[in-house]
Structure formats: structure tokens, C-alpha cells
Scaffold this motif. Structure first.
Motif, PDB file in Angstrom:
ATOM      1  N   ARG A  66       0.995  -1.359  -0.265  1.00  0.00           N
ATOM      2  CA  ARG A  66      -0.378   0.161   0.250  1.00  0.00           C
ATOM      3  C   ARG A  66       0.650   0.880   0.090  1.00  0.00           C
ATOM      4  O   ARG A  66       1.753   1.215   1.118  1.00  0.00           O
ATOM      5  N   THR A 114      -2.568   0.470   8.596  1.00  0.00           N
ATOM      6  CA  THR A 114      -2.832   0.465   7.494  1.00  0.00           C
ATOM      7  C   THR A 114      -3.258  -1.137   6.398  1.00  0.00           C
ATOM      8  O   THR A 114      -3.908  -1.007   5.589  1.00  0.00           O
ATOM      9  N   LEU A 137      -9.631   0.551   2.687  1.00  0.00           N
ATOM     10  CA  LEU A 137      -8.219   1.111   1.825  1.00  0.00           C
ATOM     11  C   LEU A 137      -7.968  -0.262   1.210  1.00  0.00           C
ATOM     12  O   LEU A 137      -7.688  -1.294   1.557  1.00  0.00           O
ATOM     13  N   PHE A 193       1.229   5.435  -0.223  1.00  0.00           N
ATOM     14  CA  PHE A 193       0.026   6.669  -0.305  1.00  0.00           C
ATOM     15  C   PHE A 193       0.704   7.681  -1.582  1.00  0.00           C
ATOM     16  O   PHE A 193       2.143   7.323  -1.665  1.00  0.00           O
ATOM     17  N   ARG A 194      -0.043   8.210  -2.059  1.00  0.00           N
ATOM     18  CA  ARG A 194       0.139   9.049  -3.397  1.00  0.00           C
ATOM     19  C   ARG A 194       0.093  10.744  -2.647  1.00  0.00           C
ATOM     20  O   ARG A 194      -1.307  10.780  -2.293  1.00  0.00           O
ATOM     21  N   ASP A 195       0.758  12.054  -3.848  1.00  0.00           N
ATOM     22  CA  ASP A 195       0.209  12.521  -3.696  1.00  0.00           C
ATOM     23  C   ASP A 195      -1.195  13.174  -4.906  1.00  0.00           C
ATOM     24  O   ASP A 195      -0.774  12.064  -5.730  1.00  0.00           O
ATOM     25  N   THR A 242      -2.788  -1.395  -3.107  1.00  0.00           N
ATOM     26  CA  THR A 242      -1.752  -0.744  -4.664  1.00  0.00           C
ATOM     27  C   THR A 242      -1.350  -1.566  -5.347  1.00  0.00           C
ATOM     28  O   THR A 242      -1.405  -2.242  -6.607  1.00  0.00           O
ATOM     29  N   THR A 298       4.308   8.274  -4.890  1.00  0.00           N
ATOM     30  CA  THR A 298       4.540   7.939  -4.119  1.00  0.00           C
ATOM     31  C   THR A 298       4.990   8.612  -3.223  1.00  0.00           C
ATOM     32  O   THR A 298       6.213   9.311  -2.857  1.00  0.00           O
ATOM     33  N   ARG A 299       4.287   9.156  -1.928  1.00  0.00           N
ATOM     34  CA  ARG A 299       4.310   9.751  -1.222  1.00  0.00           C
ATOM     35  C   ARG A 299       5.253   9.220   0.078  1.00  0.00           C
ATOM     36  O   ARG A 299       5.935   9.310   0.793  1.00  0.00           O
TER      37      ARG A 299
END
Length: 233
Positions: free
Chosen positions: A31, A70, A79, A33-35, A82, A40-41
């Protein structure tokens, strides 16, 4: 995944699925988390593989920020992974039908302060569509199990944090779930409250419940779990 030996006594009560059959299966689950620009953040979970078997108490151990919550949110279908494959009771976690068979205690217990424990559990029983007779029976059983029968008519707002955690555990069990997911169940509790929660988990394990316990404390996992997986970085 490391096995633990846990002493248990008494007969084992079988849950809906065959004991030892996989309840949760994860293969290469990640997983990110993207901006706003889809860069990919943070990579919160990186290619995790695990099986949670029916009737076992499974520990998810790791420091804060290692991806435990998560992972739980992906199992709950809150969630989407990814990458990788994840199934719960043989179905995708987003399948609404699966959620009827899951009980969840979040890290913080969010309860209505002006309701009594009876009213609280009755409300969640209605959410699951339980009829009145089943609700009343399960409310009495659960309040006795978590040690709140003597204060069941007191408003929740007057409860200590330990009492709220025990009521939260009762709420997570109101639908008699096949899979019970607990996120830091002993968080913020004093030693006596921690011991009481652990004793409850051991009793549920003896009754054959499948439990996923998330914690950053090795002692919590070591005391009650059959197997565990460690997340790090």
C-alpha cells in the motif's frame, strides 16, 4: 511467521469455518500513499505475505508507523492494496457480505457518552439486523463476559478508559463474528486493565474465535498469540 506455544484448557468450540483453514490470505500486498500528482509519498506496507488460520490468535507486531493499522484497514476493505492479492473468508475485503462476519475494535473507542452499555450494544445489534431476542441474550452474555454487568445502567461517559475498552470489545463481539480484529486493545490501560483484556482474549481463543491482534508491545503478543508476524520499516 513464528509459532508460539500457548497453554489453553477446556474444549474447543468450532467457528463457522474449519479450524486451520485460512481466514485471511495476503500475497505480496503493498500500500503506497500518493500525492496529487500520483507520486509515491509513502510506502506504508511493502509486499506482505501472511495467512491467518481459523481458530487461532494471530499477532501483528511492530513499532508505531510500521504499517499495522494500514494492513488492518486493507483487511477491513477501508483501503485498497496498491499491489498484491488479499482475501478475507475467501472473498475480496470490499465485499459487503464479508463485513457481517467481522468484529472490529479500533485503537480509540468512540462510544456515545450518554448511552448506557445496554443501549450501546442494542444500537450496534440493530445495525447488524439482529432481532430483539437475540440482541437481549447477547447483550447479557457479553456484559457478563467483559465484567460490566454490575454497571450496565451507568452512562458510558462515567466509565474509565479500561471499562470503555472492555465495552468496545463487547461491541466488536455483538454480531458473534468469525474474525475479530483488535487494534492496540491494551493502549492506554493500566496493568490491571491490561491483564483483564488479555484474560478476555485468552478466553475467546479457548472458545475458538479467530483473532487478529495488532500491537507494538511484544508482551501483549507473547502472552496471548499462537503465531505472529513482525512489521518493520
Amino acid at each position: 511467521v513464528w509459532p508460539f506455544t500457548r497453554r489453553t484448557g477446556g474444549p474447543q468450540v468450532m467457528v463457522m469455518s474449519e479450524r486451520g483453514a485460512p481466514i485471511v490470505e495476503a500475497r505480496g500486498v503493498s500500500r503506497a500513499f500518493r500525492d496529487f500528482w500520483m507520486r509515491t509519498r509513502a510506502l506504508a506496507v511493502d509486499k506482505i505475505d501472511l495467512d491467518i488460520r481459523g481458530g487461532e490468535v494471530f499477532g501483528l507486531l511492530g513499532p508505531n508507523g510500521s504499517g499495522k493499522s494500514t494492513t488492518i484497514k486493507m483487511i477491513l476493505g477501508l483501503l485498497k492494496p496498491t499491489a498484491g492479492r488479499l482475501s478475507v473468508l475467501g472473498r475480496p475485503p470490499t465485499d459487503v457480505a464479508v463485513k457481517r462476519h467481522i468484529g472490529f475494535l479500533p485503537e480509540e473507542s468512540y462510544l456515545y457518552r450518554y448511552l448506557t452499555p445496554i443501549e450501546t450494544l442494542d444500537y450496534y445489534g440493530r445495525v447488524f439486523g439482529l432481532d430483539r431476542k437475540v440482541r437481549n441474550r447477547r447483550i447479557d452474555e457479553l456484559l457478563e463476559m467483559v465484567g460490566l454487568a454490575q454497571v450496565k445502567r451507568r452512562a458510558v461517559g462515567a466509565y474509565s478508559k479500561g471499562m470503555m475498552r472492555r465495552l468496545g470489545l463487547a461491541q466488536a463481539l455483538i454480531n458473534d463474528p468469525e474474525l475479530l480484529i483488535l487494534d492496540e486493545p491494551t493502549s492506554g490501560l493500566d496493568p490491571i486493565g491490561t491483564r483483564q483484556v488479555k484474560d478476555l482474549l485468552l478466553e475467546l481463543g479457548r472458545r475458538g474465535k479467530t483473532i487478529l491482534l495488532s500491537s507494538h508491545l511484544l508482551a501483549d503478543v507473547e502472552d496471548v498469540c499462537d503465531r505472529m508476524v513482525i512489521l518493520y520499516s
